[in-house]
Design an enzyme around this catalytic site. Structure first.
Site, PDB file in Angstrom:
ATOM      1  N   HIS A   1       0.851  -1.194   0.000  1.00 52.50           N
ATOM      2  CA  HIS A   1       0.000   0.000   0.000  1.00 52.50           C
ATOM      3  C   HIS A   1       0.885   1.242   0.000  1.00 52.50           C
ATOM      4  O   HIS A   1       1.810   1.353   0.817  1.00 52.50           O
ATOM      5  CB  HIS A   1      -0.912   0.013   1.240  1.00 52.50           C
ATOM      6  CG  HIS A   1      -1.640   1.313   1.427  1.00 52.50           C
ATOM      7  ND1 HIS A   1      -1.485   2.119   2.534  1.00 52.50           N
ATOM      8  CD2 HIS A   1      -2.530   1.948   0.627  1.00 52.50           C
ATOM      9  CE1 HIS A   1      -2.244   3.191   2.415  1.00 52.50           C
ATOM     10  NE2 HIS A   1      -2.895   3.109   1.267  1.00 52.50           N
ATOM     11  N   SER A   2       0.621   2.163  -0.923  1.00 56.47           N
ATOM     12  CA  SER A   2       1.275   3.466  -0.926  1.00 56.47           C
ATOM     13  C   SER A   2       2.798   3.308  -0.932  1.00 56.47           C
ATOM     14  O   SER A   2       3.366   2.689  -1.831  1.00 56.47           O
ATOM     15  CB  SER A   2       0.776   4.267   0.283  1.00 56.47           C
ATOM     16  OG  SER A   2       1.100   5.626   0.181  1.00 56.47           O
ATOM     17  N   PHE A   3       3.498   3.820   0.084  1.00 55.22           N
ATOM     18  CA  PHE A   3       4.959   3.710   0.156  1.00 55.22           C
ATOM     19  C   PHE A   3       5.408   2.248   0.111  1.00 55.22           C
ATOM     20  O   PHE A   3       6.446   1.923  -0.476  1.00 55.22           O
ATOM     21  CB  PHE A   3       5.463   4.380   1.439  1.00 55.22           C
ATOM     22  CG  PHE A   3       6.948   4.282   1.640  1.00 55.22           C
ATOM     23  CD1 PHE A   3       7.817   4.971   0.817  1.00 55.22           C
ATOM     24  CD2 PHE A   3       7.487   3.521   2.670  1.00 55.22           C
ATOM     25  CE1 PHE A   3       9.199   4.898   0.993  1.00 55.22           C
ATOM     26  CE2 PHE A   3       8.856   3.436   2.865  1.00 55.22           C
ATOM     27  CZ  PHE A   3       9.719   4.131   2.023  1.00 55.22           C
TER      28      PHE A   3
ATOM     29  N   SER B   1      -0.892   2.901  -5.347  1.00 58.07           N
ATOM     30  CA  SER B   1       0.562   3.045  -5.331  1.00 58.07           C
ATOM     31  C   SER B   1       1.104   2.845  -6.732  1.00 58.07           C
ATOM     32  O   SER B   1       0.382   2.436  -7.642  1.00 58.07           O
ATOM     33  CB  SER B   1       1.153   2.005  -4.369  1.00 58.07           C
ATOM     34  OG  SER B   1       2.557   2.107  -4.316  1.00 58.07           O
TER      35      SER B   1
END
Length: 315
Positions: free
Chosen positions: A107-109, A133
């Site tokens: 998720h994301s980063f 992401s």
């Protein structure tokens, strides 16, 4: 799938690293195919608590806390938190768990770190799932700022080290309200879930677990050129699923969030390079859709994990 399908099989893991340990939580049987789950910036492994119980039971899900996050050790004094360090943590965890090939759910980063790892160690990753992401961050909006970020990152680390201030004690409610103010996409219930693992109770309240040297993502992210991005994704052996939340984030720095060009360029390049090995799905929801409305993504992720085509088609 019933909500409790995997919830009774959660265990805590601790893997030794030179600066202490990396903490993780696991669902399912170690004999099943492994899926490494990577949380977003300043989050922790609890990010996946509401998603994984709905995913197929015949996988072994391990959600790690990146160094300086959740229950993982802080880096040693003087050692910075750079993206490459987080990428190497994946290699350390996979070695500790004796995994030679596994899937990544980021998720994301966590997706950026997992995507970078998948290009550096392509033979180790069969499937890469990116939740709101991308596998890299392009420098298109940031060229003027890159040196400033590097400078500020160093200065911030030195300031925190010099200050040597004790962790701030807040009441649980005050901590939650501050957290929600800084994370507009996280609902109250999900905020409480992340703070469960992200704080430690003390006599007069709670303190944040995360290392205060970790402040702004742009100090740690490796921004890459379009050329390096295309070169890197050509190395991928994994099948890639990118799930984009319609109200999610489009840029690391929110000041550029209305400019969606970078994300669409990345999606376009992934399509043209990976062809049938790339899937792109948009779902209603915000950046934390996997926590706020897990049912919006569970079916898509489950189908992708269970699909048999985990090796590139040979022409």
């Amino acid at each position: 799938m019933g909500e409790d399908s995997l919830s009774g099989l959660v265990s805590e893991l601790k893997m030794a690293v030179p600066w202490g340990h990396i903490a993780a939580k696991a669902w399912g049987s170690q004999q099943s195919h492994p899926v490494l789950c990577l949380h977003g910036w300043l989050d922790n492994a609890n990010s996946f608590d509401r998603l994984i119980p709905h995913l197929p039971k015949d996988f072994y899900y391990v959600a790690m806390d990146f160094g300086g996050h959740g229950l993982s050790s802080h880096y040693s004094p003087g050692l910075p938190y750079y993206q490459q360090n987080f990428v190497s943590e994946i290699r350390r965890v996979s070695a500790a768990l004796k995994w030679s090939r596994f899937s990544i759910l980021g998720h994301s980063f966590g997706g950026i770190v997992g995507g970078t790892f998948s290009c550096i160690f392509p033979e180790m990753v069969d499937k890469l799932i990116l939740l709101d992401s991308t596998p890299f961050v392009l420098d298109s909006n940031e060229m003027e700022n890159l040196l400033t970020y590097k400078r500020k990152g160093i200065e911030h680390t030195l300031q925190v080290e010099e200050a040597k201030e004790p962790s701030r004690v807040l009441s649980r409610e005050e901590m939650l309200q501050r957290f929600l103010k800084n994370n507009s996409h996280v609902g109250e219930e999900c905020g409480e879930l992340l703070l469960q693992r992200g704080t430690t109770p003390v006599a007069t309240g709670v303190v944040l677990n995360r290392d205060r040297r970790i402040a702004w993502p742009e100090h740690s992210f490796d921004f890459v050129s379009r050329e390096l991005f295309v070169h890197s994704i050509k190395k991928l052996q994994a099948h890639v699923l990118l799930v984009k939340a319609t109200q999610g984030y489009y840029d690391v720095r929110r000041v550029h969030d209305k400019d969606k060009e970078c994300v669409f360029l990345i999606i376009d390049k992934l399509k043209s390079v990976l062809k049938e090995r790339f899937q792109f799905v948009e779902v209603p929801g915000n950046h934390y859709v996997h926590m706020n409305q897990p049912h919006h993504v569970t079916g898509i992720i489950s189908s992708f994990l269970q699909s048999r085509d985990s090796t590139p088609a040979r022409l």
